[in-house]
Write a protein that holds these residues in place. Structure first.
Motif, short mmCIF file in Angstrom:
data_model
loop_
_atom_site.label_atom_id
_atom_site.label_comp_id
_atom_site.label_asym_id
_atom_site.label_seq_id
_atom_site.Cartn_x
_atom_site.Cartn_y
_atom_site.Cartn_z
N GLU A 57 16.21 53.23 74.68
CA GLU A 57 17.64 53.34 74.37
C GLU A 57 18.46 53.79 75.57
OE1 GLU A 57 18.21 55.93 71.07
OE2 GLU A 57 16.93 54.78 69.74
N GLN A 92 18.55 44.82 74.41
CA GLN A 92 19.17 46.13 74.62
C GLN A 92 20.69 46.02 74.65
OE1 GLN A 92 16.81 47.29 78.21
NE2 GLN A 92 16.58 49.17 77.04
N GLY A 93 21.24 44.95 74.11
CA GLY A 93 22.69 44.77 74.09
C GLY A 93 23.25 44.64 75.49
N VAL A 94 24.34 45.34 75.74
CA VAL A 94 25.01 45.23 77.03
C VAL A 94 24.12 45.71 78.18
CG1 VAL A 94 26.16 47.48 77.01
CG2 VAL A 94 27.23 45.56 78.19
N SER A 96 21.07 44.95 78.66
CA SER A 96 20.35 43.77 79.14
C SER A 96 21.23 42.93 80.05
CB SER A 96 19.86 42.92 77.95
OG SER A 96 18.91 43.61 77.19
N GLU A 117 27.13 35.69 76.00
CA GLU A 117 27.26 36.26 74.66
C GLU A 117 26.00 37.03 74.33
OE1 GLU A 117 27.97 32.97 72.06
OE2 GLU A 117 29.97 32.59 72.88
N TRP A 118 26.15 38.11 73.57
CA TRP A 118 25.02 38.92 73.14
C TRP A 118 25.43 39.68 71.90
CZ3 TRP A 118 28.35 40.33 76.95
CH2 TRP A 118 28.91 41.60 76.87
N VAL A 119 24.46 40.27 71.24
CA VAL A 119 24.69 41.11 70.06
C VAL A 119 24.41 42.54 70.47
CG1 VAL A 119 24.00 41.62 67.70
CG2 VAL A 119 24.10 39.26 68.48
N GLY A 120 25.37 43.42 70.23
CA GLY A 120 25.23 44.82 70.61
C GLY A 120 24.27 45.57 69.70
N SER A 121 23.98 46.80 70.07
CA SER A 121 23.06 47.61 69.26
C SER A 121 23.65 47.94 67.90
CB SER A 121 22.71 48.90 70.01
OG SER A 121 23.90 49.63 70.28
N ASP A 122 24.99 47.76 67.75
CA ASP A 122 25.64 47.98 66.47
C ASP A 122 25.73 46.70 65.63
OD1 ASP A 122 27.38 46.68 68.12
OD2 ASP A 122 29.06 48.07 67.84
N ARG A 126 29.19 40.17 70.88
CA ARG A 126 30.05 40.47 72.02
C ARG A 126 29.99 39.31 73.00
NH1 ARG A 126 31.13 44.98 69.79
NH2 ARG A 126 30.07 46.94 70.02
#
Length: 140
Positions: A57, A92-94, A96, A117-122, A126
């Motif tokens: 994390e 790891q979201g942003v 990474s 584009e990526w998916v955040g930890s929440d 994004r």
């Protein structure tokens, strides 16, 4: 020279500035006390799995990112950060994305910009425009 003869030398006199006594503030040591009693906790045993999860994390997993880039380069001659993220989602979201940017700046070839584009930890999707780095060889 006579003692009362005017001269062109100016002297500034030292003096204590005069202020109202109402401007004085007294030091109150109680203002700096802790509001509550300090509680001491005993250290608990931590498992290696919990430590690994905490490190994951808080730190960018460069081993995973370099593995992803090198795995993608087995199929193509060169690849961009956006293309790496299409093949291997940002676990790891942003972090990474930032890690890929750091690897690209150190070992990639820069060109224009690209949309990633990526998916955040929440679990929120994004996207961002970032400098485009192309990886053309094995990343160490």
């Amino acid at each position: 020279m006579k003692p009362y003869k005017p001269t062109r030398v100016g002297l500034s006199l030292s003096a204590v500035p005069m202020h109202s006594a109402g401007l004085l503030r007294l030091h109150d040591p109680a203002a700096y006390d802790a509001p509550e009693e300090v509680v001491t906790h005993e250290a608990a045993a931590v498992s290696i799995e919990e430590l690994r999860a905490l490190a994951r994390e808080t730190e960018i997993d460069f081993d995973e990112l370099t593995g992803n880039i090198n795995a993608a380069l087995q199929d193509v001659d060169e690849i961009s950060i956006a293309e790496v993220l299409e093949r291997f989602p940002a676990t790891q979201g942003v972090a990474s994305v930032v890690g890929l940017l750091a690897l690209g700046a150190a070992q990639g070839a820069a060109s224009a910009s690209e949309h990633v584009e990526w998916v955040g930890s929440d679990a929120v999707a994004r996207a961002a425009w970032i400098p485009s780095y192309r990886f053309t060889g094995r990343v160490l």
